[in-house]
Design a protein around this motif. Sequence first.
Motif, short mmCIF file in Angstrom:
data_model
loop_
_atom_site.label_atom_id
_atom_site.label_comp_id
_atom_site.label_asym_id
_atom_site.label_seq_id
_atom_site.Cartn_x
_atom_site.Cartn_y
_atom_site.Cartn_z
N TYR A 203 0.74 -1.17 0.06
CA TYR A 203 0.04 -0.02 -0.14
C TYR A 203 0.72 1.23 0.11
O TYR A 203 1.76 1.48 0.80
N GLN A 204 0.56 2.08 -0.79
CA GLN A 204 1.32 3.31 -0.91
C GLN A 204 0.43 4.54 -0.44
O GLN A 204 -0.80 4.50 -0.80
N GLU A 205 0.97 5.28 0.59
CA GLU A 205 -0.09 6.19 1.22
C GLU A 205 -0.52 7.30 0.28
O GLU A 205 0.06 7.79 -0.56
N GLY A 206 -2.03 7.39 0.30
CA GLY A 206 -2.91 8.43 -0.46
C GLY A 206 -3.06 7.67 -1.81
O GLY A 206 -3.71 8.23 -2.68
N SER A 207 -2.71 6.45 -1.90
CA SER A 207 -3.01 5.83 -3.19
C SER A 207 -4.54 5.20 -3.31
O SER A 207 -5.11 4.87 -4.42
N ALA A 208 -5.36 5.27 -2.27
CA ALA A 208 -6.68 4.35 -2.29
C ALA A 208 -7.60 5.31 -2.93
O ALA A 208 -7.71 6.71 -2.68
N VAL A 209 -8.16 4.80 -3.99
CA VAL A 209 -9.32 5.79 -4.78
C VAL A 209 -10.84 4.95 -4.52
O VAL A 209 -11.72 5.50 -5.10
N GLU A 210 -10.82 3.95 -3.84
CA GLU A 210 -12.06 3.12 -4.19
C GLU A 210 -12.72 2.86 -2.67
O GLU A 210 -11.74 2.85 -1.55
N ASP A 211 -13.94 3.02 -2.31
CA ASP A 211 -14.57 3.12 -1.02
C ASP A 211 -14.08 2.16 -0.08
O ASP A 211 -13.87 2.27 1.20
N ARG A 212 -14.02 1.02 -0.59
CA ARG A 212 -13.56 -0.25 0.38
C ARG A 212 -12.30 -0.17 0.77
O ARG A 212 -11.99 -0.28 2.14
N LEU A 213 -11.31 0.24 0.08
CA LEU A 213 -10.06 0.51 0.31
C LEU A 213 -9.70 1.56 1.33
O LEU A 213 -9.09 1.50 2.28
N ILE A 214 -10.37 2.91 0.96
CA ILE A 214 -10.32 3.99 1.66
C ILE A 214 -10.85 3.61 3.08
O ILE A 214 -10.23 4.28 4.18
N THR A 215 -12.09 3.09 3.32
CA THR A 215 -12.77 3.06 4.56
C THR A 215 -11.69 1.88 5.33
O THR A 215 -11.84 2.21 6.62
N PHE A 216 -11.10 1.08 4.76
CA PHE A 216 -10.45 0.14 5.21
C PHE A 216 -8.98 0.88 6.12
O PHE A 216 -8.82 0.67 7.34
N VAL A 217 -8.56 1.60 5.12
CA VAL A 217 -7.26 2.26 5.51
C VAL A 217 -7.59 3.24 6.74
O VAL A 217 -6.98 3.23 7.71
N ALA A 218 -8.80 3.89 6.67
CA ALA A 218 -9.33 5.02 7.72
C ALA A 218 -9.44 4.37 9.01
O ALA A 218 -9.11 4.53 10.08
N SER A 219 -10.04 2.92 8.89
CA SER A 219 -10.39 2.17 10.16
C SER A 219 -9.09 1.83 10.81
O SER A 219 -8.75 1.66 12.10
N MET A 220 -8.06 1.03 9.97
CA MET A 220 -6.83 0.89 10.59
C MET A 220 -6.12 1.86 11.19
O MET A 220 -5.41 1.81 12.26
N GLN A 221 -6.05 2.94 10.54
CA GLN A 221 -5.44 4.22 11.07
C GLN A 221 -5.88 4.74 12.48
O GLN A 221 -5.20 5.09 13.24
N ARG A 222 -7.20 4.78 12.48
CA ARG A 222 -7.86 5.10 13.56
C ARG A 222 -7.60 4.27 14.64
O ARG A 222 -7.21 4.59 16.05
N ALA A 223 -7.35 3.00 14.56
CA ALA A 223 -6.93 1.95 15.51
C ALA A 223 -5.37 1.85 15.65
O ALA A 223 -4.75 1.23 16.40
N GLY A 224 -4.52 2.70 14.92
CA GLY A 224 -3.28 2.87 15.14
C GLY A 224 -2.50 1.51 14.68
O GLY A 224 -1.29 1.17 15.13
N ARG A 225 -3.00 0.81 13.56
CA ARG A 225 -2.53 -0.14 12.77
C ARG A 225 -1.88 0.03 11.54
O ARG A 225 -2.12 0.82 10.91
N GLU A 226 -0.91 -0.75 11.39
CA GLU A 226 -0.51 -0.76 9.85
C GLU A 226 -1.32 -1.33 9.11
O GLU A 226 -2.12 -2.17 9.05
N ILE A 227 -0.97 -0.64 7.68
CA ILE A 227 -1.83 -1.20 6.60
C ILE A 227 -1.06 -2.37 5.81
O ILE A 227 0.06 -1.99 5.37
N GLU A 228 -1.70 -3.46 5.85
CA GLU A 228 -1.29 -4.59 4.78
C GLU A 228 -1.91 -4.77 3.58
O GLU A 228 -3.14 -4.96 3.80
N TYR A 229 -1.32 -4.62 2.63
CA TYR A 229 -2.15 -4.87 1.21
C TYR A 229 -1.42 -5.98 0.57
O TYR A 229 -0.54 -6.19 0.21
N ILE A 230 -2.51 -6.75 0.15
CA ILE A 230 -2.05 -8.19 -0.64
C ILE A 230 -2.75 -7.79 -2.16
O ILE A 230 -3.85 -7.77 -2.13
N ASN A 231 -1.75 -8.05 -3.10
CA ASN A 231 -2.22 -7.92 -4.62
C ASN A 231 -2.77 -9.32 -4.92
O ASN A 231 -1.83 -10.37 -4.84
#
Length: 349
Positions: A203-231
Motif C-alpha cells: 500500500y502506498q500512502e494516499g493511493s486509495a481511490v475506491e471506497d472499500r480500501l479508503i474505509t479499510f485504511v481509515a479504520s486501521m489508522q484510527r486503531a493505530g494499526r499498520e496497513i497490509e495490502y495483498i495484491n
Amino acid sequence: MANPSRNVVPKSGRPKTVTLEDVAKHAGVGTMTASRAIKGTGYVAAATKEKVLRSADALNYTTNFAARSLATGKTGIIAVMCGPLNELHHVNVVHLLETEINKSGYQMRLLHTKTDLKEIMHATRATSADGVLAYGVQDLSDEFEFLNSKLLQHCVFIDTYEHPGADYVRIDLRGAVEEAVTLMLSSGRPRIAYAGYSNGVSYQEGSAVEDRLITFVASMQRAGREIEYINAWRDLPYTGRIQALRRYFEENGCPGGILCLHDEIATLIYRALRDCGRRIPEDTLLVGCDGLPFMECYDPPLSVVAQPMAEVCATAWQFLKARMADSRIPLQQKTFEAPLIVRESLNFD
C-alpha cells in the motif's frame, strides 16, 4: 385453429416475414394488446400476455428494431457498459440488467470498452441505442465527448460513488466495511490485511481511490494499526493467482484477518490459505465483498459485504425508463446501503 407453423412459405417460395399483426391474429387479440404484451408496457392480463408470447414463439416472431427505429425514432436497444466478464460480480450485474431490460421488451447491447460506446454515440439512428446503463465505469461522466452526446441525457450510472449532475444508483459500502474491519480488530489479532488489485505489492500512502480500501485504511489508522495490502494479481490465470497468494503467505506469514475487494478474490484467498494449512476462521478471518450466492456454500460459509444488486439494477432500469419517457424530469439519484452478512468465517469466539 390450425396448427401453428414456424416456417410459413407462401406460393412465391420466399419465407414470409411474421408481423405483429400475425401474432395478434394467432393469439386472438388486438394489435395494441399484442404490442403491449411483447414490449412489457401498459397493462395486459397475465393470461393474455402468456398467450401472446406463446403465439410469438410459435410463429418465430422477432422484433424488427430497424423498422421500429424508422417508425418511432427509437431502436428498442439499451446499451450496458460494464467491466470485464471474467470477473464474476460483473457477470452477475449484466445478468440482472438484461433480465430487467428484456422484461420491458427491449434488447441489451453489451459494451466492453469506451471505444464501443463511441461507436454507439456516432451510429445511425437505427443502430444506436435508446439509453445507457453504466456499471462501475470510472471517469465516464467526466469525458468531454460523452458529456456532449445525446446519450448522456439517457444514461444511468451504477457505482459505489456519486455522479453529480447525472442519474445514478449508488451502493454505499462504507458502513459494512467499517463494521467488518472493527469485528476483525476486536479479535485482537495483530495483522489485518486488505486484498485487492494493485500495480504495486504494498500500500502506498494516499493511493486509495475506491471506497472499500479508503474505509479499510481509515479504520486501521484510527486503531493505530499498520496497513497490509495483498495484491490478488488480476492479470494472471486463476491457478497463477492462487500460486502467487500462496507464495505471499509462505514468505510473509498469514494475516489474522483479510478483507477482500470482491467475492472472487475471497475465493482465491480461501484456496491459498487452505493450501498453506491455515484454518478459517480459527487462524484467519475472511470477508468478501459482493454477496454472490455461492459464498455460503464454502466450509465454513464466508462472510460478505452484500451489495443489493437485484434492487440496484431494478432501480437503475426504472430510472432509465423514466428518463427515456421524459428527459426533462428532475435528476434521479438513490443510494442503497450494503449490509454485512456475518457467517462462520468471522466467528472468532
